[in-house]
Write a protein that holds these residues in place. Sequence first.
Motif, PDB file in Angstrom:
ATOM      1  N   MET A  22      92.062  63.184 -17.208  1.00 48.01           N
ATOM      2  CA  MET A  22      91.004  63.840 -17.971  1.00 48.01           C
ATOM      3  C   MET A  22      91.590  64.878 -18.908  1.00 48.01           C
ATOM      4  SD  MET A  22      87.843  64.248 -15.446  1.00 48.01           S
ATOM      5  CE  MET A  22      88.806  64.986 -14.173  1.00 48.01           C
ATOM      6  N   SER A  23      92.598  65.672 -18.452  1.00 50.55           N
ATOM      7  CA  SER A  23      93.094  66.724 -19.323  1.00 50.55           C
ATOM      8  C   SER A  23      93.873  66.127 -20.496  1.00 50.55           C
ATOM      9  CB  SER A  23      93.946  67.729 -18.547  1.00 50.55           C
ATOM     10  OG  SER A  23      95.014  67.053 -17.974  1.00 50.55           O
ATOM     11  N   PRO A  49      81.220  53.993 -19.637  1.00 50.98           N
ATOM     12  CA  PRO A  49      80.981  55.439 -19.754  1.00 50.98           C
ATOM     13  C   PRO A  49      82.266  56.238 -19.574  1.00 50.98           C
ATOM     14  CG  PRO A  49      80.325  54.645 -17.605  1.00 50.98           C
ATOM     15  CD  PRO A  49      80.801  53.455 -18.370  1.00 50.98           C
ATOM     16  N   PRO A  50      82.303  57.493 -20.075  1.00 52.73           N
ATOM     17  CA  PRO A  50      83.511  58.305 -19.914  1.00 52.73           C
ATOM     18  C   PRO A  50      83.706  58.698 -18.456  1.00 52.73           C
ATOM     19  CG  PRO A  50      81.720  59.612 -20.811  1.00 52.73           C
ATOM     20  CD  PRO A  50      81.225  58.205 -20.748  1.00 52.73           C
ATOM     21  N   ILE A  51      84.980  58.943 -18.091  1.00 58.04           N
ATOM     22  CA  ILE A  51      85.257  59.397 -16.724  1.00 58.04           C
ATOM     23  C   ILE A  51      84.930  60.883 -16.661  1.00 58.04           C
ATOM     24  CG2 ILE A  51      87.079  59.793 -15.027  1.00 58.04           C
ATOM     25  CD1 ILE A  51      88.500  57.343 -16.190  1.00 58.04           C
ATOM     26  N   GLU A  52      84.006  61.231 -15.819  1.00 54.50           N
ATOM     27  CA  GLU A  52      83.662  62.646 -15.672  1.00 54.50           C
ATOM     28  C   GLU A  52      83.874  63.030 -14.221  1.00 54.50           C
ATOM     29  OE1 GLU A  52      79.617  62.573 -17.012  1.00 54.50           O
ATOM     30  OE2 GLU A  52      80.204  63.522 -18.880  1.00 54.50           O
ATOM     31  N   CYS A  53      84.368  64.208 -13.989  1.00 56.90           N
ATOM     32  CA  CYS A  53      84.596  64.652 -12.616  1.00 56.90           C
ATOM     33  C   CYS A  53      83.381  65.454 -12.148  1.00 56.90           C
ATOM     34  CB  CYS A  53      85.852  65.500 -12.540  1.00 56.90           C
ATOM     35  SG  CYS A  53      86.086  66.155 -10.885  1.00 56.90           S
ATOM     36  N   VAL A 144      84.218  55.244  -6.069  1.00 58.47           N
ATOM     37  CA  VAL A 144      83.201  54.850  -7.054  1.00 58.47           C
ATOM     38  C   VAL A 144      83.884  54.422  -8.354  1.00 58.47           C
ATOM     39  CG1 VAL A 144      81.450  55.841  -8.611  1.00 58.47           C
ATOM     40  CG2 VAL A 144      81.254  56.191  -6.146  1.00 58.47           C
ATOM     41  N   MET A 145      84.849  55.239  -8.799  1.00 54.71           N
ATOM     42  CA  MET A 145      85.517  54.948 -10.071  1.00 54.71           C
ATOM     43  C   MET A 145      86.402  53.709  -9.965  1.00 54.71           C
ATOM     44  SD  MET A 145      84.219  57.257 -11.849  1.00 54.71           S
ATOM     45  CE  MET A 145      85.029  56.970 -13.403  1.00 54.71           C
ATOM     46  N   THR A 146      87.199  53.618  -8.869  1.00 53.12           N
ATOM     47  CA  THR A 146      88.141  52.499  -8.781  1.00 53.12           C
ATOM     48  C   THR A 146      87.436  51.173  -8.500  1.00 53.12           C
ATOM     49  OG1 THR A 146      88.557  53.084  -6.479  1.00 53.12           O
ATOM     50  CG2 THR A 146      90.142  53.892  -8.095  1.00 53.12           C
ATOM     51  N   GLU A 147      86.284  51.234  -7.826  1.00 52.23           N
ATOM     52  CA  GLU A 147      85.567  49.986  -7.523  1.00 52.23           C
ATOM     53  C   GLU A 147      84.478  49.689  -8.552  1.00 52.23           C
ATOM     54  OE1 GLU A 147      84.350  49.956  -3.403  1.00 52.23           O
ATOM     55  OE2 GLU A 147      86.410  50.243  -2.719  1.00 52.23           O
ATOM     56  N   GLY A 148      84.314  50.605  -9.514  1.00 54.70           N
ATOM     57  CA  GLY A 148      83.327  50.386 -10.572  1.00 54.70           C
ATOM     58  C   GLY A 148      81.891  50.383 -10.084  1.00 54.70           C
ATOM     59  N   VAL A 149      81.592  51.229  -9.115  1.00 57.56           N
ATOM     60  CA  VAL A 149      80.218  51.304  -8.612  1.00 57.56           C
ATOM     61  C   VAL A 149      79.384  52.128  -9.596  1.00 57.56           C
ATOM     62  CG1 VAL A 149      78.761  51.962  -6.649  1.00 57.56           C
ATOM     63  CG2 VAL A 149      81.115  51.217  -6.253  1.00 57.56           C
ATOM     64  N   ILE A 152      76.091  55.422  -7.673  1.00 61.08           N
ATOM     65  CA  ILE A 152      76.327  56.492  -6.696  1.00 61.08           C
ATOM     66  C   ILE A 152      76.659  57.773  -7.451  1.00 61.08           C
ATOM     67  CG2 ILE A 152      77.882  57.370  -4.895  1.00 61.08           C
ATOM     68  CD1 ILE A 152      78.247  54.528  -3.907  1.00 61.08           C
ATOM     69  N   GLU A 153      76.008  58.855  -7.048  1.00 64.27           N
ATOM     70  CA  GLU A 153      76.345  60.179  -7.590  1.00 64.27           C
ATOM     71  C   GLU A 153      76.667  61.094  -6.425  1.00 64.27           C
ATOM     72  OE1 GLU A 153      73.473  61.717 -10.383  1.00 64.27           O
ATOM     73  OE2 GLU A 153      73.216  59.728 -11.246  1.00 64.27           O
ATOM     74  N   VAL A 154      77.568  62.063  -6.664  1.00 63.38           N
ATOM     75  CA  VAL A 154      77.914  62.977  -5.569  1.00 63.38           C
ATOM     76  C   VAL A 154      77.439  64.393  -5.879  1.00 63.38           C
ATOM     77  CG1 VAL A 154      79.921  61.583  -4.926  1.00 63.38           C
ATOM     78  CG2 VAL A 154      80.240  63.573  -6.385  1.00 63.38           C
ATOM     79  N   ILE A 155      77.037  65.100  -4.818  1.00 60.30           N
ATOM     80  CA  ILE A 155      76.536  66.475  -4.962  1.00 60.30           C
ATOM     81  C   ILE A 155      77.140  67.311  -3.836  1.00 60.30           C
ATOM     82  CG2 ILE A 155      74.475  67.961  -4.883  1.00 60.30           C
ATOM     83  CD1 ILE A 155      72.823  65.537  -5.814  1.00 60.30           C
TER      84      ILE A 155
END
Length: 255
Positions: A22-23, A49-53, A144-149, A152-155
Amino acid sequence: MLRHPGRFIILLMGMALLPGQMSVAATAEENNPTVNEASRINATNTANPPIECPLRKQGINPHELKPFAETQKYIDFLERSDRAAWQKPDAVITELHLSGNEKIVDVGAGSGYFTFRFARAVPKGTVYAIDIEPEMLRHIHHKVMTEGVRNIEVITSTPDDPKVPAGADLVFVCDVLHHVKKPEAWLKKLSMQMKKGARLAVIEFREGDLPEGPPAAVKIPRKKLIEMISENNFKLERDNPDLLPYQTFLMFIKR
Ligand SMILES: C[S@@+](CC[C@H](N)C(=O)[O-])C[C@H]1O[C@@H](n2cnc3c(N)ncnc32)[C@H](O)[C@@H]1O
């Protein structure tokens, strides 16, 4: 000793890569108007979509988290292959009678043992994985990112606030309540965060000498569990004592 050291290293590499990627992307974007434009186009392209942390978005710097020393052991413990024999995740999901477009909230999601199964069960819905441990959420986000799900959102939550997003259809709490320091106050907040008619599924280990589960001292007796939840504006809809061999499964409706 870790049971899967290879997997551990790959996971660590992945964890280290995500913020780094990301950086690098951010620097390139700042210096290059073409990349900047491409990013804007990318941001509106739902297929890419962009990768967002999500941790950064919630004010947590992933670089400041502990490396996966103990967390990985806990993930391995929650994901151990023999768990399915008594946790019966497929039977649990069948019991939830999902239609496929629900907004499900997995509070105390841990490694995402149920989160990813829910995501497959509600392809048109959204699953929110909530936990007080950012390390567990980082694990889920990485998967989520590596499996392309896509759903799912995390909180991140705090020990006294479940932080259930508005409009949840089903809140799922498996093996979490006995970890909560003040369960009555926590349930009160949870109840206030849920809409009328939403469902709350709770799984907790039964009392008695069982081959699985936490020590007797921390278990919540079944009667007390039902009382505590019912007192917070929930009606017991279903009590399925035969579903799981070691755990109580309860379904409530928010009044
Ligand atoms: C035994 S694990 C269960 C994980 C998952 N539900 C499962 O069934 O595999 C308990 C999880 O609850 C989380 N937890 C503990 N206290 C919590 C709280 N007050 N609010 C939300 N999560 C909590 C822990 O960080 C841990 O990930």
